[in-house]
Scaffold this active site. Structure first.
Site, PDB file in Angstrom:
ATOM      1  N   ASN A  18       0.864  -1.172   0.000  1.00  0.00           N
ATOM      2  CA  ASN A  18       0.000   0.000   0.000  1.00  0.00           C
ATOM      3  C   ASN A  18       0.905   1.228   0.000  1.00  0.00           C
ATOM      4  O   ASN A  18       1.458   1.588   1.033  1.00  0.00           O
ATOM      5  CB  ASN A  18      -0.891  -0.046   1.254  1.00  0.00           C
ATOM      6  CG  ASN A  18      -1.734   1.201   1.422  1.00  0.00           C
ATOM      7  OD1 ASN A  18      -1.811   2.037   0.525  1.00  0.00           O
ATOM      8  ND2 ASN A  18      -2.367   1.328   2.581  1.00  0.00           N
ATOM      9  N   TRP A  19       1.026   1.837  -1.174  1.00  0.00           N
ATOM     10  CA  TRP A  19       1.956   2.975  -1.281  1.00  0.00           C
ATOM     11  C   TRP A  19       1.372   4.236  -0.650  1.00  0.00           C
ATOM     12  O   TRP A  19       2.084   5.230  -0.501  1.00  0.00           O
ATOM     13  CB  TRP A  19       2.295   3.241  -2.755  1.00  0.00           C
ATOM     14  CG  TRP A  19       3.157   2.192  -3.407  1.00  0.00           C
ATOM     15  CD1 TRP A  19       3.583   1.009  -2.850  1.00  0.00           C
ATOM     16  CD2 TRP A  19       3.704   2.234  -4.732  1.00  0.00           C
ATOM     17  NE1 TRP A  19       4.361   0.314  -3.748  1.00  0.00           N
ATOM     18  CE2 TRP A  19       4.450   1.038  -4.923  1.00  0.00           C
ATOM     19  CE3 TRP A  19       3.640   3.145  -5.783  1.00  0.00           C
ATOM     20  CZ2 TRP A  19       5.109   0.762  -6.118  1.00  0.00           C
ATOM     21  CZ3 TRP A  19       4.302   2.854  -6.972  1.00  0.00           C
ATOM     22  CH2 TRP A  19       5.038   1.673  -7.136  1.00  0.00           C
ATOM     23  N   LYS A  20       0.090   4.222  -0.338  1.00  0.00           N
ATOM     24  CA  LYS A  20      -0.571   5.417   0.229  1.00  0.00           C
ATOM     25  C   LYS A  20      -0.328   6.615  -0.693  1.00  0.00           C
ATOM     26  O   LYS A  20      -0.230   6.445  -1.894  1.00  0.00           O
ATOM     27  CB  LYS A  20      -0.098   5.650   1.670  1.00  0.00           C
ATOM     28  CG  LYS A  20      -0.244   4.374   2.509  1.00  0.00           C
ATOM     29  CD  LYS A  20      -0.075   4.589   3.977  1.00  0.00           C
ATOM     30  CE  LYS A  20      -0.245   3.251   4.695  1.00  0.00           C
ATOM     31  NZ  LYS A  20      -0.210   3.396   6.147  1.00  0.00           N
ATOM     32  N   HIS A 108      -9.692   1.078   5.105  1.00  0.00           N
ATOM     33  CA  HIS A 108      -8.400   1.294   5.764  1.00  0.00           C
ATOM     34  C   HIS A 108      -8.582   2.290   6.910  1.00  0.00           C
ATOM     35  O   HIS A 108      -9.394   3.210   6.807  1.00  0.00           O
ATOM     36  CB  HIS A 108      -7.388   1.823   4.754  1.00  0.00           C
ATOM     37  CG  HIS A 108      -5.988   1.849   5.278  1.00  0.00           C
ATOM     38  ND1 HIS A 108      -5.538   2.844   6.113  1.00  0.00           N
ATOM     39  CD2 HIS A 108      -4.968   0.977   5.135  1.00  0.00           C
ATOM     40  CE1 HIS A 108      -4.279   2.586   6.446  1.00  0.00           C
ATOM     41  NE2 HIS A 108      -3.907   1.453   5.864  1.00  0.00           N
ATOM     42  N   GLU A 110      -6.947   4.748   7.743  1.00  0.00           N
ATOM     43  CA  GLU A 110      -6.743   6.146   7.332  1.00  0.00           C
ATOM     44  C   GLU A 110      -7.978   6.695   6.619  1.00  0.00           C
ATOM     45  O   GLU A 110      -8.145   7.905   6.508  1.00  0.00           O
ATOM     46  CB  GLU A 110      -5.469   6.253   6.486  1.00  0.00           C
ATOM     47  CG  GLU A 110      -4.236   6.135   7.381  1.00  0.00           C
ATOM     48  CD  GLU A 110      -3.006   5.540   6.721  1.00  0.00           C
ATOM     49  OE1 GLU A 110      -2.936   5.499   5.480  1.00  0.00           O
ATOM     50  OE2 GLU A 110      -2.114   5.083   7.468  1.00  0.00           O
ATOM     51  N   GLU A 178      -5.461  -4.953  10.813  1.00  0.00           N
ATOM     52  CA  GLU A 178      -4.466  -3.904  10.998  1.00  0.00           C
ATOM     53  C   GLU A 178      -4.787  -3.111  12.269  1.00  0.00           C
ATOM     54  O   GLU A 178      -5.616  -2.196  12.237  1.00  0.00           O
ATOM     55  CB  GLU A 178      -4.488  -2.931   9.807  1.00  0.00           C
ATOM     56  CG  GLU A 178      -4.127  -3.568   8.482  1.00  0.00           C
ATOM     57  CD  GLU A 178      -3.567  -2.528   7.522  1.00  0.00           C
ATOM     58  OE1 GLU A 178      -2.409  -2.705   7.105  1.00  0.00           O
ATOM     59  OE2 GLU A 178      -4.252  -1.550   7.209  1.00  0.00           O
ATOM     60  N   GLY A 184       2.289   2.342  10.766  1.00  0.00           N
ATOM     61  CA  GLY A 184       3.242   3.434  10.582  1.00  0.00           C
ATOM     62  C   GLY A 184       3.961   3.858  11.847  1.00  0.00           C
ATOM     63  O   GLY A 184       4.602   4.913  11.876  1.00  0.00           O
ATOM     64  N   SER A 216       3.229  -1.953  10.406  1.00  0.00           N
ATOM     65  CA  SER A 216       4.680  -1.965  10.619  1.00  0.00           C
ATOM     66  C   SER A 216       5.337  -3.312  10.308  1.00  0.00           C
ATOM     67  O   SER A 216       6.289  -3.712  10.987  1.00  0.00           O
ATOM     68  CB  SER A 216       5.021  -1.507  12.035  1.00  0.00           C
ATOM     69  OG  SER A 216       4.559  -0.182  12.241  1.00  0.00           O
ATOM     70  N   GLY A 237       2.761  -1.071   4.320  1.00  0.00           N
ATOM     71  CA  GLY A 237       2.782   0.337   3.945  1.00  0.00           C
ATOM     72  C   GLY A 237       4.204   0.807   3.698  1.00  0.00           C
ATOM     73  O   GLY A 237       4.765   0.607   2.619  1.00  0.00           O
ATOM     74  N   GLY A 238       4.811   1.397   4.724  1.00  0.00           N
ATOM     75  CA  GLY A 238       6.136   2.008   4.593  1.00  0.00           C
ATOM     76  C   GLY A 238       7.178   1.124   3.905  1.00  0.00           C
ATOM     77  O   GLY A 238       7.893   1.573   3.000  1.00  0.00           O
TER      78      GLY A 238
HETATM   79  P1  PGA Z   1       2.668   0.384   7.653  1.00  0.00           P
HETATM   80  O1  PGA Z   1       1.217   0.559   6.976  1.00  0.00           O
HETATM   81  O2  PGA Z   1       3.248  -0.897   7.095  1.00  0.00           O
HETATM   82  O3  PGA Z   1       3.448   1.587   7.198  1.00  0.00           O
HETATM   83  O4  PGA Z   1       2.464   0.321   9.105  1.00  0.00           O
HETATM   84  C1  PGA Z   1       0.351  -0.531   6.797  1.00  0.00           C
HETATM   85  C2  PGA Z   1      -0.949  -0.079   6.219  1.00  0.00           C
HETATM   86  O5  PGA Z   1      -1.406   1.007   6.589  1.00  0.00           O
HETATM   87  O6  PGA Z   1      -1.557  -0.748   5.385  1.00  0.00           O
END
Ligand code: PGA
Length: 254
Positions: A18-20, A108, A110, A178, A184, A216, A237-238
């Site tokens: 997930n590149w966001k 998600h 977010e 999640e 993050g 994470s 994500g990251g």
């Molecule tokens: P993260 O994000 O790996 O940066 O914690 C995961 C996600 O939000 O899908």
């Protein structure tokens, strides 16, 4: 057939990036190219799991073009429930499918916390995704306060009950657990807690549907997490913004 009888489904692991809201065309294309090259070099078996990249909407066409022929799938990060209409700034499931997507992340944290999306909205979006032929990756998870109050399992059950429409099947739904506080932050759930929550989710979703863990995930913790029986992959994500890190996580699927 597994040792537990004929209903024992083999669930191929899925590692989704997930590149966001990250990446302009040049860097997005370079990241996708690096992954496509590794996937092609790894040959038929790939890294031992299915791979999915969910770039920002502006990069879907570019990244889709670069990934073409690599076996890596393309997904959206969110969508509207409707097929089209006067919804400024939104993207429809049909548009994602038209851009080459096979999957879309929905619910998600977010979106839930940053855009006020509740379970009813997420449910409509899942129906929209199915209408367009997309697999929905439904995210669920508790906040720090909810975990401290001992409510993690309850929150996840409530989110599933409110957002999974009837008609869910292993072919159209993936659930991503999640914990909000782990996204993050560099914090991850203990393996024991992941196993407990994911076993609870397993009892509530269609047989054979995959459950990813997210929050994470990195090359150091991936093997432990992906080694759990109830974990069918990761939503990253990251660490998905770096070719080496993402590939290392994929390889940790073994
Ligand atoms: P993260 O994000 O790996 O940066 O914690 C995961 C996600 O939000 O899908």
């Amino acid at each position: 057939m597994g040792p537990w009888g004929r209903n024992m489904a083999v669930r191929t692991k899925l590692v989704a990036g997930n590149w966001k809201m990250n990446g302009l065309r040049e860097e997005g294309a370079a990241l996708a190219r690096g992954l496509a090259q590794r996937a092609i070099a790894a040959g038929r078996g790939g890294p031992g799991c299915e791979l999915l990249i969910c770039p920002p909407a502006s990069l879907l066409t570019t990244v889709g073009g670069v990934l073409s022929g690599s076996g890596i799938a393309l997904g959206g990060q969110d969508c509207h429930a409707a097929p089209n209409g006067a919804y400024t700034g939104d993207i429809s499931p049909e548009m994602l499918a038209d851009a080459g997507c096979s999957h879309v992340i929905l619910g998600h944290s977010e979106r839930r916390h940053g855009h006020g999306e509740g379970d009813a909205v997420v449910r409509e979006k899942i129906l929209g995704a199915w209408r367009a032929g997309l697999v929905a990756i439904l995210c669920v998870g508790e906040t720090q306060l909810q975990r401290q109050a001992g409510k993690a399992a309850d929150i996840v059950s409530i989110q599933l009950a409110g957002s999974v429409p009837s008609g869910a099947a292993s072919s159209n739904l993936v659930v991503a657990y999640e914990p909000v506080w782990a996204i993050g932050t560099g914090l991850t759930c203990t393996l024991e807690d992941i196993a407990t929550i994911q076993a609870g989710i397993r009892a509530l979703i269609p047989s054979g549907a995959r459950i990813l863990y997210g929050g994470s995930v990195n090359p150091q913790n991936a093997a432990g997490i992906l080694g759990l029986a109830e974990v069918d992959g990761a939503l990253v994500g990251g660490a998905s913004l770096d070719v080496d890190s993402f590939w290392a996580i994929a390889r940790a699927c073994g």
